[in-house]
Enzyme design. Structure first.
Site, PDB file in Angstrom:
ATOM      1  CG  ASP A 122       2.830   4.429  -3.918  1.00  0.00           C
ATOM      2  OD1 ASP A 122       1.735   4.042  -3.479  1.00  0.00           O
ATOM      3  OD2 ASP A 122       3.870   4.417  -3.234  1.00  0.00           O
ATOM      4  CG  ASP A 356      -3.597   0.416  -0.819  1.00  0.00           C
ATOM      5  OD1 ASP A 356      -3.115   1.060  -1.773  1.00  0.00           O
ATOM      6  OD2 ASP A 356      -2.923  -0.383  -0.149  1.00  0.00           O
TER       7      ASP A 356
END
Length: 490
Positions: A122, A356
């Site tokens: 992440d 992202d």
């Protein structure tokens, strides 16, 4: 349209969509607003790292779920509350059971205390943690006790089987994610190895209390953001933890480069093969085909927090010059926006965009999304003003327009293979339903997700606070993958 709630479904964790395993989670409701703020620089910047091909390359795999950090982004793009820079979570009604979000969780192998696990990677959070043996599983929303398999973790970390685990007295990790999931656990030091690089004493949490909807594979998570986002607190009672009282510590990758084990840079290359994830290189770049030309752009420190002040995420944000798109496959564009009647001007100049890997699609300004949708041949339909269905649909047999994102005067084009995504079937006609990879951000944040990242080698140069991009060939990942497709550099 039978799947009218598609974009709304993206606003909740795809961890709530289970293809197998325990029952699906109830749909979470979010009432608080989110704010976006410019943050100060993180300190003295270093020179840009030399981009060497390294052997510390991790083969990423895909999990069934959403990147936890990307949930913030998805929340904020859905509905403008009328307050400058603030967006509300939209309450949703139902979820179509489709697997469009598959691949937005990327898993990597890690060895901790001599035990092997898969963990979620992440880039929007910082803490490393693993679910440990004997943990208490509860429902994230009603907090009822549940059996362990309800949380659906992979193999559990067992401190008793490790000779390198050292507990940290009076310290706990307390994390609440945007979709309602949460974890808590005692802190300790442990040996972590990823990509052939070992941090002998990495601070992490052996989670003993979790409200979680896992994927049956991953045991925990390793964050690749900055130490400012770590969430350790003094004491052992999470009920006494107070916002703003976090005790910062070095995340896993920060320890790697501060100990001079590797350079302060990592890179990612996504693959369009649905059965693979891509590769991640620590300290440099992987040995995959890419253009010899690089562009560099500063990382803008942008913080995102709930109005309650409980959680803060920081994202890798850059300024893009604009978008290049046309239904004319031979169109030429003018990235300098100078007077040249033979070239098309860019649109959406000077936009701040989040890079992202945890978001499947690209989310752009409403007018750009409409323009791109109409540039398909035959054209699609897109109505961002619709409160029931703002999705940009396209015929599955459409020819996509030329589309690219321009950064530092370089246009990074998106392969036509990445411009159309099938989104299930119409219930009445049983015909496939397709959407554009370029969707309206509904006056929210601009996101360059997987559909764009599959076409670049993205470098996160932490030391220099820069992002660097190189166009990728329209091929697979060489020795790291098996996909092949014709074409040249994007």
């Amino acid at each position: 349209m039978a799947l009218a709630t598609f974009l709304f479904a993206l606003s909740v964790s795809a961890a709530a969509i289970k293809l197998k395993g325990p029952p699906a989670a109830p749909i979470p409701h979010f009432e608080h607003a989110y704010t976006v703020n410019r943050l100060p620089s993180r300190g003295s910047m270093q020179p840009m790292s030399e981009l060497k091909t390294v052997e510390s390359v991790i083969r990423l795999t895909r999990g069934n779920g959403s990147s936890l950090s990307s949930l913030y982004v998805q929340a904020m793009r859905l509905q403008n509350t009328g307050r400058e820079g603030s967006y509300s979570r939209l309450v949703t009604g139902s979820l179509p059971l489709v697997n469009i979000e598959q691949g937005t969780v990327f898993l990597a192998p890690v060895t901790v205390g001599g035990q092997d696990f898969d963990v979620v990677i992440d880039t929007g959070s910082s803490d490393p943690w693993l679910a440990s043996t004997g943990f208490d599983c509860v429902d994230p929303y009603i907090h009822d006790d549940e059996p362990e398999d309800y949380c659906y973790f992979g193999p559990l970390y067992d401190p008793s089987k490790s000779t390198t685990f050292t507990p940290i007295p009076d310290r706990n990790l307390n994390l609440s994610y945007a979709d309602g999931e949460f974890i808590n656990g005692l802190m300790g030091y442990e040996s972590f190895t990823m990509g052939g690089i070992t941090v002998p004493q990495q601070q992490f949490s052996a989670v003993n209390y979790a409200g979680w909807y896992g994927d049956g594979i991953s045991t925990g998570l390793v964050g690749f953001a900055y130490r400012t986002l770590t969430s350790a607190y003094a004491g052992t009672d999470p009920k006494l933890d107070k916002a703003g009282k976090q005790i910062s510590y070095n995340p896993f990758f920060v320890n790697m480069y501060t100990s001079n084990t590797t350079a302060p840079v990592f890179s990612m290359a996504m693959t369009r093969n649905e059965n693979e994830g891509g590769v991640m290189a620590l300290g440099g770049i992987p040995d995959i085909p890419h253009s010899q030309y690089w562009i560099s752009v500063p990382i803008i420190p942008v913080g995102v927090n709930a109005s309650s002040g409980e959680v803060v995420y920081e994202f890798y944000t850059v300024v893009i010059d604009g978008y290049a798109y046309s239904s004319d496959q031979s169109a030429q564009f003018n990235p300098y926006n100078s007077a040249n009647s033979r070239k098309r001007s860019l649109v959406g100049n000077g936009t701040q965009a989040i890079v992202d890997s945890g978001t499947s699609l690209m989310y752009v300004a409403n007018d750009v999304a409409v323009g791109v949708t109409l540039a398909f041949t035959p054209p699609g339909t897109c109505d961002p003003s619709s409160r029931t269905d703002p999705t940009c649909y396209v015929p599955c047999h459409s020819i996509p327009p030329v589309f690219g994102v321009t950064i530092k005067k370089k246009v990074f084009y998106v392969n036509a293979q990445d411009m159309i995504l099938q989104n299930g079937f119409d219930e009445e006609t049983q015909m496939p339903v397709c959407i554009s990879a370029v969707q309206a951000n509904l006056k929210g944040l601009t996101i360059l997700g997987d559909s764009w990242m599959k076409n670049v080698l993205a470098v996160f140069d932490i030391g220099a606070e820069m992002m660097r991009f190189s166009a990728r060939e329209f091929y697979g990942l060489g020795i790291y993958g098996t996909t092949a497709s014709p074409g040249g550099y994007s």
